[in-house]
Enzyme design. Sequence first.
Site, PDB file in Angstrom:
ATOM      1  N   TYR A 194       0.737  -1.280  -0.163  1.00 39.15           N
ATOM      2  CA  TYR A 194      -0.131  -0.137  -0.247  1.00 39.15           C
ATOM      3  C   TYR A 194       0.726   1.261   0.234  1.00 39.15           C
ATOM      4  O   TYR A 194       1.746   1.370   0.816  1.00 39.15           O
ATOM      5  CB  TYR A 194      -0.716  -0.050   1.318  1.00 39.15           C
ATOM      6  CG  TYR A 194      -2.157  -0.699   1.227  1.00 39.15           C
ATOM      7  CD1 TYR A 194      -3.326  -0.249   0.941  1.00 39.15           C
ATOM      8  CD2 TYR A 194      -2.014  -2.090   1.444  1.00 39.15           C
ATOM      9  CE1 TYR A 194      -4.367  -0.741   0.938  1.00 39.15           C
ATOM     10  CE2 TYR A 194      -3.143  -2.716   1.443  1.00 39.15           C
ATOM     11  CZ  TYR A 194      -4.474  -2.453   1.075  1.00 39.15           C
ATOM     12  OH  TYR A 194      -5.709  -2.985   1.118  1.00 39.15           O
ATOM     13  N   HIS A 371     -18.064  -4.065  -2.301  1.00 39.08           N
ATOM     14  CA  HIS A 371     -16.713  -4.841  -2.027  1.00 39.08           C
ATOM     15  C   HIS A 371     -16.659  -5.712  -0.873  1.00 39.08           C
ATOM     16  O   HIS A 371     -16.814  -5.389   0.055  1.00 39.08           O
ATOM     17  CB  HIS A 371     -15.601  -3.670  -1.639  1.00 39.08           C
ATOM     18  CG  HIS A 371     -14.329  -4.017  -1.629  1.00 39.08           C
ATOM     19  ND1 HIS A 371     -13.544  -4.732  -2.741  1.00 39.08           N
ATOM     20  CD2 HIS A 371     -13.744  -4.394  -0.810  1.00 39.08           C
ATOM     21  CE1 HIS A 371     -12.316  -5.036  -2.417  1.00 39.08           C
ATOM     22  NE2 HIS A 371     -12.404  -5.033  -0.916  1.00 39.08           N
TER      23      HIS A 371
END
Length: 536
Positions: A194, A371
């Site tokens: 990330y 999601h």
Amino acid sequence: WKVAMKGNRRVLRVRRTCSADTNMPFMEYLDHDRLVSLKWGFDSLQGNITFQLVVNSTGWVGFGLSPNGGMQGSDIVIGGLGSDGSYFTDRHATGNSMPLVDEHQDYTLLYMTEDEGQTSMTFQRSIQACDEDDFHITAQPVKVIYAYGTTDEIKNHGSRRGTKEINLLSYMPRTTPNSSGYFSITIPAIKTYYHCKVMTFPKLDKKHHVYLIEPVIDNPDIVHHMLLYRCPPFVTEQYDNPCYRGDQGDACFVVVASWGVGGEIFEFLENVGIPVGDKQSDTYRLEIHYNNPQAKAGITDSSGLKLHYTAQLREHDVGILFMGLLPMGNLKYEIPPKVDLFRTYGSCDTSTFTQLVNAWSDLHVFASLLHTHLAGRKVRVGHFRDGKQIDFLGVDENYNFEMQQAVNLGNIKTIQQGDEIVIECTYSTSNRTDVTQLGLATTDEMCLAFLFYYPAIPIGSCISHPDTTYLPTKAISYNVLSFFLQNNYIVDNVTIRDLMATPTVSCERSRCTKLCASWMVNTAGITILFLWIVIT
């Protein structure tokens, strides 16, 4: 059937057995390079729909309607014009393999041409074909898929494939403003993880509206998602670091733009836009998740997002309400292994909004994004009023982790003060031997929904934290409501309501076309792009 030769052009004309309106006023390119286009039109909502697929190839071409953007469960036609004339079949896919020929051939070929390196296939079907192997077209968006070959031998397409979300029956052609520009946001060379970049956008002298979000993907095999967040005023430090290390930018959680694997360009409705400039904060955080299962080292990337904007303001500002289930501190939520179906729930009671916003008008939801991670199989968002479910704000019965994008609903759904929203995620852990936690990793799980609505109100999230005292039941969760700008929040206990069954379609056959007893499915839309606060 008749084949005519006109110079280097071959034209196949087919006698029609049913009358139809062949005027096709709608058109979309299905790929970034504009090598594949689709035109379509229909005579009535209970009549026929006509398609024209044009592909820059003289080999076989394929078109399909998919429940999730993939092959499995898709309704497909394959055709072309070979040395012995035309070929055209109605098929269905049971997996990532050669589609099977339908017992009932419910598509009718009208024209097949090859001209200057292009194949054009025009065909027709009833809007509600009732073969169990055919896809029911409704007023909701559907995922259109395509594939093609370089020869007339029908075999694996390789990379010559794609998908795009289109609302075939409620299509709204849009025009681009005459005066527009875009922000280009990129990141430097990094490895797999990330990565977050906090940056300041150029100053704008007045308010503008973002009307289109365009992904720029440098490494499509590892770039899994991108999120752009607007920061609160106290975030002033710019940096380029790994995410979630306690930096000031961790407080930036107002989602402005997003892209997820399998997603395409996303354009807003004509009357709405994301506000930028003027009194809006000009500091933003870009988050990119790199999914590199082989742990390859030394990969560089400069992916980003282009936000197309205009000074010609739309009628309404867009807001994005983030809701779902998140872990809280050391509170654990474990999904057991070896379970075929496990359901998780989150809730948002809008009656709590007045504790942070003095007054707000109805929220008009026009798009949603759902999601989960790899164990996710289904996501549904129920809409309740006065204790009774009145609708769905999002339904994906065939969730595909590799095909996630945000999509406009077939019509506008209105949330009134006091309405409740419940998100339900269904998982399968039948192939796992250990428990699955809620968390950031792809092997962890999430249950999230993002609702795109107008007019915007200053609330950014309405998330739930489970009360594990009641596990494995779903009786109680903590409802946490966050204020859009100052990140204030309130906590309330809510009881999760049961969702009704997803509506289905029942059909009848007729001699020439197959019509449905109830042609419209009252669901809020088969979901698209993906966008989340803390997601993989």
